[in-house]
Design an enzyme around this catalytic site. Structure first.
Site, PDB file in Angstrom:
ATOM      1  N   GLU A 205       0.819  -1.215   0.000  1.00 12.28           N
ATOM      2  CA  GLU A 205       0.000   0.000   0.000  1.00 12.28           C
ATOM      3  C   GLU A 205       0.849   1.258   0.000  1.00 12.28           C
ATOM      4  OE1 GLU A 205      -2.726  -0.350   3.260  1.00 12.28           O
ATOM      5  OE2 GLU A 205      -3.803  -2.010   2.318  1.00 12.28           O
TER       6      GLU A 205
ATOM      7  N   LYS B 259     -15.722  -1.955   3.112  1.00 13.15           N
ATOM      8  CA  LYS B 259     -15.107  -2.342   1.835  1.00 13.15           C
ATOM      9  C   LYS B 259     -16.190  -3.027   1.010  1.00 13.15           C
ATOM     10  CE  LYS B 259     -10.583  -3.618   3.830  1.00 13.15           C
ATOM     11  NZ  LYS B 259      -9.927  -4.740   4.556  1.00 13.15           N
TER      12      LYS B 259
HETATM   13  C1  2PG Z   1      -7.003  -4.033   5.536  1.00 14.87           C
HETATM   14  C2  2PG Z   1      -6.776  -3.989   4.057  1.00 14.87           C
HETATM   15  C3  2PG Z   1      -6.562  -2.624   3.493  1.00 14.87           C
HETATM   16  P1  2PG Z   1      -6.325  -6.073   2.644  1.00 14.87           P
HETATM   17  O1  2PG Z   1      -6.651  -5.008   6.204  1.00 14.87           O
HETATM   18  O2  2PG Z   1      -7.608  -3.127   6.073  1.00 14.87           O
HETATM   19  O3  2PG Z   1      -5.589  -1.882   4.148  1.00 14.87           O
HETATM   20  O4  2PG Z   1      -5.834  -4.903   3.635  1.00 14.87           O
HETATM   21  O5  2PG Z   1      -6.921  -5.415   1.462  1.00 14.87           O
HETATM   22  O6  2PG Z   1      -5.091  -6.867   2.336  1.00 14.87           O
HETATM   23  O7  2PG Z   1      -7.337  -6.886   3.402  1.00 14.87           O
HETATM   24 MG    MG Z   2      -7.767  -4.016   8.051  1.00 12.14          MG
END
Ligand code: 2PG
Ligand code: MG
Length: 406
Positions: free
Chosen positions: A200, A329
């Site tokens: 990231e 998300k």
């Molecule tokens: C999280 C995410 C984004 P990932 O854990 O919050 O930062 O990571 O997309 O790998 O789940």
């Molecule tokens: Mg997270």
């Protein structure tokens, strides 16, 4: 009112270079929306499956046979109907057949086309009840990476600058200044080391979890002194990733859940943390609740893997007072309709929502519209890298109309 006349899906790659898909939706008047499917590395057990078994080729096949026919000819303005058609085409709660990433890309591409057809900015078409779009999210900006996002880094997954100046331009500036300071401090500490950046865009260095937090906190303090802007340390521990057999496993010691609780409560005061995401493993509703009871008045306690944006798990969290905030998300549930149900429930409970990217993401800016439309308290989108900057710049565009030079 206009019917959808074309829906396509193509194979592309995300910011990690992993295969993914992007969808395009076009209505009879030529309004078009396009969006890709991001993907996580530290995925929560309860999130929908990103791609069906067989990966992108299988997703493209299913799309041709089961999904496209179910979407063609649908009324574009009917957002819930569109998302319900995606669920029906799949037939499984976890989008195992068509892929949650495919559903996400199609749900968002249709929403973008819909906003264009309605002649309104995307954020306005996503406004939640009672909001007017004037709220501005603080920046949750990733400065240092560990866990699954960085080989050789600390156990905690993400070290953030929580930048809460009311003007996004100031907030972005301060968060990036912290990122830069952290880089300088690392160069000083490891003069011979080739420093890298994680998935990231945060720095990666061979630091222990606490050492990294000290460095972040000093960088925040220096930027506060210099700019007089509010910027404070925050963490996403993604604790499920270093929890096994009842223990949180650090390189120098193991902690049981009570030990982890005591350790983290101490960190909050010691470092003035303003944000802590997934401090415990994803089934530990009780540990989360004890932590929130102890320090929830001082910082945002955020559930990511704990809820995976799902309404049922959020209901449990609200009943048990597990956190005071929820990470949002879209691709954890697969459609905007499902996502909005979770956002609305969190807001009704008085909780904060944080609009979030994935570690594998795309150079698209819709997340910033989503943050504004849903009144998110924070926008978690990283700071450096084209796919992260695309979101920051979209926020800056939305916050301040362009000035013409004299
Ligand atoms: C999280 C995410 C984004 P990932 O854990 O919050 O930062 O990571 O997309 O790998 O789940
Ligand atoms: Mg997270």
């Amino acid at each position: 009112m206009s019917r959808v006349v074309e829906v396509t899906l193509r194979a592309i790659v995300d910011s990690r270079g992993s295969p993914t898909v992007e969808a395009e939706v076009t209505d009879a008047d030529g309004h078009r929306g396009r969006a890709g499917a991001p993907s996580g590395a530290s995925t929560g057990t309860h999130e929908v499956l990103a791609l069906p078994e067989g990966g992108v080729p299988a997703a493209l096949d299913r799309f041709r046979t089961d999904v496209r026919p179910a979407l063609l000819g649908r009324e574009l303005s009917d957002a819930p109907g569109w998302d319900a058609a995606l669920h029906r085409a799949d037939g499984d709660d976890e989008f195992r057949r068509i892929g949650g990433g495919v559903a996400t890309a199609l749900s968002i591409a249709a929403a973008i086309a819909r906003a264009r057809a309605a002649g309104v900015p995307l954020w306005r078409s996503w406004l939640r009840p009672g909001l007017d779009g004037s709220g501005r999210p603080m920046i949750v900006g990733n400065c240092l990476n560990g866990g699954r996002h960085a080989i050789g880094g600390p156990e905690f997954q993400e070290y953030h600058a929580i930048s809460s100046a009311p003007n996004p331009a100031d907030a972005v500036r301060a968060a990036i200044a912290v990122h830069r300071r952290v880089g300088e401090a690392l160069t000083e500490k490891f003069p011979k080391l080739a420093l890298g950046r994680g998935d990231e865009g945060g720095w990666v260095a061979p630091l222990g979890s606490l050492e990294a937090l000290e460095l972040l906190s000093q960088a925040c303090e220096a930027v506060r002194d210099e700019t007089h802007l509010p910027v404070h340390p925050g963490l996403d521990l993604a604790a499920s990733e270093f929890f096994s057999d009842g223990q949180y496993r650090y390189r120098d010691r193991n902690l049981d859940p009570d030990g982890q609780l005591a350790f983290l409560v101490e960190l909050v005061d010691k470092f003035g943390l303003k944000y802590m995401e997934d401090p415990f493993e994803e089934e530990a509703f009780d540990s989360f609740a004890a932590f929130t009871k102890a320090v929830g008045g001082k910082l945002l306690v955020v559930g990511d893997d704990l809820y995976t944006t799902g309404l049922a798990r959020l209901e449990r969290g609200i009943a048990e007072k597990s956190t005071n905030s929820v990470l949002i998300k879209v691709n954890q549930v697969g459609t905007l309709t499902d996502t909005f149900a979770t956002v609305d429930r969190a807001r009704a409970a008085g909780w904060s929502t944080i609009a979030s990217h994935r570690s594998g993401d795309l150079p698209e800016g819709w997340l910033s519209h989503f943050a504004i439309g849903t009144g998110a308290r924070g926008l978690k989108c990283g700071l450096l890298g084209g796919e992260r900057v695309a979101k920051l710049n979209e926020l800056l565009r939305l916050a301040a109309p362009a000035q013409t030079s004299p």
